[in-house]
Design a protein around this motif. Structure first.
Motif, mmCIF file in Angstrom:
data_model
loop_
_atom_site.group_PDB
_atom_site.id
_atom_site.type_symbol
_atom_site.label_atom_id
_atom_site.label_comp_id
_atom_site.label_asym_id
_atom_site.label_seq_id
_atom_site.Cartn_x
_atom_site.Cartn_y
_atom_site.Cartn_z
ATOM 1 N N PRO A 39 8.858 53.520 -69.587
ATOM 2 C CA PRO A 39 8.038 53.127 -70.736
ATOM 3 C C PRO A 39 7.999 54.204 -71.817
ATOM 4 N N ASN A 40 8.009 53.771 -73.078
ATOM 5 C CA ASN A 40 7.902 54.648 -74.245
ATOM 6 C C ASN A 40 9.079 55.613 -74.369
ATOM 7 N N THR A 41 10.257 55.165 -73.931
ATOM 8 C CA THR A 41 11.479 55.947 -74.102
ATOM 9 C C THR A 41 12.277 55.339 -75.254
ATOM 10 N N ARG A 42 12.881 56.189 -76.068
ATOM 11 C CA ARG A 42 13.642 55.698 -77.222
ATOM 12 C C ARG A 42 15.148 55.835 -76.975
ATOM 13 N N GLN A 93 12.697 51.247 -78.766
ATOM 14 C CA GLN A 93 11.699 51.876 -77.909
ATOM 15 C C GLN A 93 11.307 50.907 -76.804
ATOM 16 N N SER A 94 11.277 51.397 -75.562
ATOM 17 C CA SER A 94 10.869 50.553 -74.439
ATOM 18 C C SER A 94 9.345 50.441 -74.415
ATOM 19 N N ILE A 95 8.846 49.221 -74.390
ATOM 20 C CA ILE A 95 7.405 48.987 -74.328
ATOM 21 C C ILE A 95 6.910 49.137 -72.893
ATOM 22 N N GLU A 96 7.756 48.799 -71.946
ATOM 23 C CA GLU A 96 7.488 48.954 -70.520
ATOM 24 C C GLU A 96 8.802 49.342 -69.868
ATOM 25 N N ARG A 142 5.739 62.539 -78.486
ATOM 26 C CA ARG A 142 4.982 61.276 -78.519
ATOM 27 C C ARG A 142 4.092 61.204 -79.761
ATOM 28 N N LEU A 146 4.299 58.812 -83.354
ATOM 29 C CA LEU A 146 3.180 58.002 -83.839
ATOM 30 C C LEU A 146 2.963 58.240 -85.335
ATOM 31 N N ASN A 162 12.482 62.391 -83.468
ATOM 32 C CA ASN A 162 12.398 62.285 -82.011
ATOM 33 C C ASN A 162 13.110 63.461 -81.345
ATOM 34 N N ARG A 298 -5.832 57.128 -81.212
ATOM 35 C CA ARG A 298 -4.639 56.981 -80.368
ATOM 36 C C ARG A 298 -4.119 58.330 -79.878
#
Length: 299
Positions: A39-42, A93-96, A142, A146, A162, A298
């Motif tokens: 998750p959260n990997t680009r 970007q992976s959401i999960e 991270r 954002l 990134n 956040r």
């Protein structure tokens, strides 16, 4: 690298933090590469001079979101994306936890896996030098992304941000351990040595000869410059500083203020925000500060 046997020989697998890539089939110059993203990997596609391949991805499970000029497009299981050739930067970007197949009509895996190994070696070199830096770099990356997304940066800038945010402290591998981990205040001479780490970071990334890391090196070199021109290494000011470096400057300071270190105990989130606001327009770009603070829920 780990070799996993299958019916046709071997699947080559390479792992990096958050990403596993496996060459599962190849022939007639075409390669099929399996990707597994935490998750959260680009993951990005970028244009390259002389590269005319068809590039295609098919989502097996999970979800990917793609930055566009109008926001984001979400790709779910069964969705696909392709370009022939790639003419723009695309940052997914992976959401999960997400798995997808990546197909290229030109051989890419061995060069791709070598890039991955190079990145992995850079990560290891940072973590071996300073245990603080490993988690620190992940947090900076991270939070920087954002802010970059909130500012509406384009895909090319987000890719550079990134990379640069994760490797911003890479140059510390060339700083003597006794200076890097000194519990007390540095002497003037030691401080001059410490300040070289941003230049060293750019030099190390340039040595990879990889265009996207070389570009990130410019940002790495500038991440300790100040909006008022009193930073280092070159005393750049205002718009002379790359926007990605200005983002990292704010985020890096916030993380440093709130993290326990040998020479000070971390402060609260609220105390850090007050300090960031106090330095708005002197150390930090006002627009970056305002954007950062708008994301406080956040952070």
């Amino acid at each position: 690298m780990e070799d996993i046997p299958n019916m046709n020989g071997f699947i080559e697998t390479v792992q990096l933090k958050g990403l596993t890539i496996s060459l599962i089939a190849s022939g007639d110059h075409t390669e099929i590469i399996h990707h597994k993203l935490q998750p959260n990997t680009r993951w990005a596609l970028e244009p390259e001079e002389g590269w005319e391949a068809l590039e295609y991805l098919f989502v097996i499970s999970g979800m990917l979101k793609l930055k566009t000029n109008d926001g984001f497009v979400v790709f779910k299981a069964g969705d696909s994306f392709h370009r022939s050739p790639v003419k723009e930067h695309y940052v997914f970007q992976s959401i999960e936890e997400t798995e997808f197949l990546y197909v290229s009509s030109q051989p890419v895996f061995h060069r791709y896996s070598q890039i991955t190994r190079n990145l992995m070696n850079l990560v290891i070199s940072i973590e071996e030098k300073d245990g603080y830096t490993g988690d620190h770099c992940a947090r900076i990356s991270r939070l920087s992304m954002l802010v970059g997304e909130a500012l509406g940066l384009g895909s090319k800038q987000l890719l550079r941000l990134n990379m640069a945010s994760f490797f911003h402290d890479l140059g510390k591998v060339k700083i003597p351990q006794e200076i890097l981990q000194k519990p007390g205040k540095l002497t003037n001479q030691e401080w001059e040595i410490m300040k070289r780490h941003s230049i060293y970071g750019r030099e190390i990334l340039e040595e990879t000869k990889l265009p996207f890391l070389m570009s990130a090196g410019i940002v790495v070199e500038q991440h300790h410059e100040r909006y008022d021109g009193k930073g280092y290494p070159y005393g750049l000011a205002n718009d002379e500083i790359e926007v990605e470096a200005s983002i990292i400057s704010v985020v890096d300071s916030y993380d440093a203020i709130t993290t326990d270190r040998p020479y000070h105990k971390g402060k609260t989130k609220e105390e850090a925000i007050v300090e960031i606001e106090r330095c708005r327009g002197t150390m930090y770009d006002p627009i970056i500060v305002d954007t950062f603070l708008s994301l406080r829920d956040r952070i």
